[in-house]
Every structure is written in structure tokens, then in C-alpha cells.
Write an enzyme that holds these catalytic residues in place. Structure first.
Site, PDB file in Angstrom:
ATOM      1  N   GLU A 205       0.808  -1.215   0.000  1.00  0.00           N
ATOM      2  CA  GLU A 205       0.000   0.000   0.000  1.00  0.00           C
ATOM      3  C   GLU A 205       0.844   1.269   0.000  1.00  0.00           C
ATOM      4  OE1 GLU A 205      -2.848  -0.400   3.136  1.00  0.00           O
ATOM      5  OE2 GLU A 205      -3.816  -2.120   2.185  1.00  0.00           O
ATOM      6  N   LYS A 337     -15.677  -1.571   2.353  1.00  0.00           N
ATOM      7  CA  LYS A 337     -14.960  -2.065   1.181  1.00  0.00           C
ATOM      8  C   LYS A 337     -15.971  -2.649   0.205  1.00  0.00           C
ATOM      9  CE  LYS A 337     -10.659  -3.291   3.615  1.00  0.00           C
ATOM     10  NZ  LYS A 337      -9.847  -4.410   4.153  1.00  0.00           N
TER      11      LYS A 337
END
EC number: 4.2.1.11
Length: 436
Positions: A205, A337
């Protein structure tokens, strides 16, 4: 006409070089929408199921040609001829067509790709920005970015068990200011780590992935970077973590290999509470395992009045599971999500349920991302107030930040940065740092 005329899908690669699904939907008017589906590394066991080919001769079994075929076959047959403006009806019909609880027959990655692409096509048909199409004229809150600047756990090959150490620029006046503050701190941290002989390679990330002696050392490096960037830890830039505790929960114990610890649920709660005492830590995500509901209750009782406790793996963006959590007093926030639940409609339902229960909402990326910036628009559409989309490098992460800059510019004086609101919720006073 806003009638769906064609649906097409292809296999593309995500930010980890693994295949994922991209879908294009074209309307009779000629308007179209394209969307790419993300994928997670640390996943909840109750997430909607993405479909992989399991063919070892292609992409180590991670191909998505079956999901692509399902989009171009059964799902296309289902939605072609429907009105793209009827998102709820389209999503519900795809769910019914799949016929399984976790979307495993056709694949959540196939269904979500169509759902997202339909939503984009509809917004383009109406000539509206995506955030305004989804949320209406009151969509104007720019989220506080939770920036992952040190990676561990499943996101990095190092000795840190906690998966994400994040900074939260509460003290910014605008999203653009928040992004600048985060970027400056990120680059300062890189210099500090390098000066101490640590590698500055990044994880999935975009955060740094150094081998450190302890989690405390990670916090101290971040606080030093904040201070050397000219900001005050706490009042201007606070801290957050994603423990991703399910990843190190084994046989009823939390096994922190990097620190040679094996903790009970109560001990893990105390361990996390120690961080809250020592550092300006205002948000903990997945502090306990998804299956450890008694532990979550203890965590919420002990820390829920002081800090934000975000449920990710435990809730998996599922309204039914969130309802259980609300009823049992578990957590006070939910991570959102899209691919955990698999349609735009179900995602919006979950967000609405959270807001009704006074849970905060954090719209989130996955570790396997693409250049698709849908979640940036979603965060503004629902006035979520917070977004998690990685560090200050890797274009798959910056695509979301840059889209938020565009949205803030477009909203002009109507834009509201959520930082001061969040500060009022969770920030009280600056804890004294650990001096050892």
C-alpha cells in the site's frame, strides 16, 4: 436512452501484478462506464467470494477468465435491456441470478464489476459527477485521509505484526492541505529511516516496510517524522493502526512473533490500550480477531469512549453482520470495502445502517488496487468523513487522492473538510510520549 445496450469484461492486472476484472457497460445513448475490481490480502472469512480460475498454468492459479466469462454471459444477459438508472433493481437481480449467499457461483468480482460500471454509466448519461449522482446535492464532505506510512503484517516482508501504521491530518483546513501534510511527513520519515540504516522499500500500500525492534519503535519514528515536518503530533496529525489481528490469532492467542508475545484477548486489549496511553492514537482497526466477539466487547467497553474502533474483518461491509455488532455493542465504526459485499446497493445500505447507529464510516481501498478512483467519489457521495487509500506513493493509491483534490476544487466553497469534526469526536489532549 439510459437502457443498457452492451456489457464487456476483460482480465487486467492489479497493483500487485495479479489478475482482476474490468467491466465496461454501454448504454443505448452511447454513454458508458468502466470499472475495475480490487482484491485484498488480509480478508475476512465472511466476505463475498471473488472467483479465481485455479489454473496453475496461468498466473499461478489467480486468473479471472471464468469471472470475465460470467460477466459477458449470464450477467450480461441479466442486465442488458434494463435501465441503468435503476441501480437497486439491477444489483438485486444480479444477486438473485447468482443465487448464493456469498456470490460464489458467478463471483463477487464479476458482480461488483458490473455494478460499478453501471453506476458510472448512469452518472455519465446524466452528465453528473459520480459523487453527486450517488449522493445527491448534499454530497460535500471531503474525507480525512488515513495514510498508511509504515506497513507490516500481510502487507510487507518484515517483522512487524501490526499491518498498518497510519497518520491522520486532523489539523488541516482543507483536503489539499491534509494531503500536503501527509506527503511532507511521508518524505521526512523516509529520510529518518534511511539515516538510521533502514531500508525504505515500500509494501503493497505504499508505506515503508522496515525491520524494527518493536511496534513502539514504529510509533516513535512516525512521531519524530511529524515533528521534523513542522507539525504537532495529536492536534495536527494524529495516529491510527490497523492491527489486522485475525492474521496472528492462533488457537485462542494473539501471537506477536516480532515481539515474542502470546496474548489472551484481555492481554491484547491491554496491549492496545498501552499504545493509546503513550501516543496520540485515535483509531484502531481490527484490534482483535473477527471470530473473537467476546474480546471485541471488552475492547469496546475499555476503549470505545476514548477512540475510534473500526471493524473490518469482523463486519466485512455486510449489513446483517453489522446489525449483530450494533446489537452486541461491538466497535463504534465500520470499514467500507465495496468488494467485501459485492454491489453498490448493498454497500450503501451498510453505510446507512452504520450512520443510523451512530457508527462512523471509513471508505477503504484494498491492498490489491487499480487506477480506478470510484472509492474517492463514494467517500464524498455518502459524506463518510474518512478514507483509507494507502500511502503517498504508488499511482494506484494516488489516483484516489488526486480525484479527491479534483472534487474539492469542483465543490469550491461548499466543500467541508472533515478533520475538525473528527478532532472534536476523538482528540482531547496530547498524551505524553514514551521516553524510554
Amino acid at each position: 436512452m439510459s437502457t443498457i445496450a452492451a456489457v464487456w469484461a476483460r482480465e487486467i492486472l492489479d497493483s500487485r501484478g495479479n489478475p482482476t476484472v474490468e467491466v465496461e457497460v454501454t448504454l443505448e445513448s452511447g454513454a458508458s462506464g468502466r470499472a475495475a475490481v480490487p482484491s485484498g490480502a488480509s480478508t475476512g472469512s465472511r466476505e463475498a467470494l471473488e472467483m479465481r480460475d485455479q489454473d496453475a498454468s496461468r498466473y499461478a492459479g489467480k486468473g479471472v477468465t471464468k469471472a470475465v466469462e460470467n460477466v459477458q454471459g449470464e450477467l450480461a444477459d441479466t442486465v442488458i435491456g434494463m435501465d441503468a438508472l435503476q441501480q437497486v433493481a439491477i444489483d438485486n437481480l444480479m444477486i438473485d441470478t447468482d443465487g448464493t449467499e456469498n456470490k460464489s457461483r458467478l463471483g463477487a468480482n464479476a458482480i461488483l464489476g458490473v455494478s460499478l460500471a453501471v453506476c458510472r454509466a448512469a452518472s455519465n448519461f446524466l452528465g453528473l459527477p459520480l459523487y453527486q449522482y450517488i449522493g445527491g446535492i448534499n454530497s460535500k464532505v471531503l474525507p480525512v485521509p488515513m495514510m498508511n506510512i509504515i506497513n507490516g503484517g500481510a502487507h510487507a516482508p518484515n517483522n512487524l505484526d501490526i499491518q498498518e501504521f497510519m497518520i491522520i491530518p486532523l489539523g488541516a483546513r482543507t483536503f489539499a492541505d491534509a494531503l500536503r501534510m501527509g506527503a511532507e511527513t511521508f518524505h521526512t520519515l523516509k529520510k529518518i529511516l534511511a539515516a538510521d540504516g533502514h531500508m525504505t522499500a515500500v509494501g503493497d500500500e505504499g508505506g515503508f516496510a522496515p525491520n524494527l525492534k518493536s511496534h513502539d519503535e514504529a510509533f516513535k519514528y512516525i512521531i519524530k517524522a511529524i515533528e521534523e515536518s513542522g507539525y504537532r503530533p495529536g492536534s495536527e496529525i494524529s495516529l491510527a493502526i490497523d492491527a489486522a489481528a485475525s492474521e496472528f490469532y492462533k488457537n485462542g492467542k494473539y501471537v506477536l512473533t516480532g515481539e515474542n508475545l502470546s496474548l489472551s484477548s484481555t492481554e491484547m486489549v491491554d496491549y492496545l490500550g498501552g499504545f493509546v496511553e503513550r501516543y496520540p492514537l485515535i483509531s484502531i482497526e481490527d484490534g482483535l480477531a473477527e471470530s473473537d466477539w467476546p474480546g471485541w466487547k471488552t475492547l469496546t467497553l475499555n476503549l470505545g469512549e476514548r477512540i475510534q474502533l473500526v471493524g473490518d474483518d469482523i463486519f466485512v461491509t455486510n449489513p446483517d453482520i453489522l446489525a449483530e455488532g450494533i446489537d452486541q455493542g461491538v466497535a463504534n465504526s465500520i470499514l467500507i470495502k465495496l468488494n467485501q459485499i459485492g454491489t453498490v446497493t448493498e454497500t450503501l445500505d451498510t453505510i446507512e445502517m452504520a450512520k443510523q447507529a451512530a457508527y462512523t464510516t471509513v471508505v477503504s481501498h484494498r491492498s490489491g488496487e487499480t487506477e480506478d478512483s470510484f472509492i474517492a467519489d463514494l467517500s464524498v457521495a455518502v459524506n463518510a468523513g474518512q478514507i483509507k487509500t494507502g500511502s503517498l506513493c504508488r499511482s494506484d493509491r494516488l489516483a484516489k487522492y488526486n480525484q479527491l483534490l479534483r472534487i474539492e476544487e469542483e465543490l469550491e466553497d461548499m466543500a467541508i473538510y472533515y478533520g475538525p469534526v473528527m478532532a472534536g469526536q476523538w482528540y482531547e489532549e496530547e498524551p505524553e510520549g514514551d521516553e524510554e
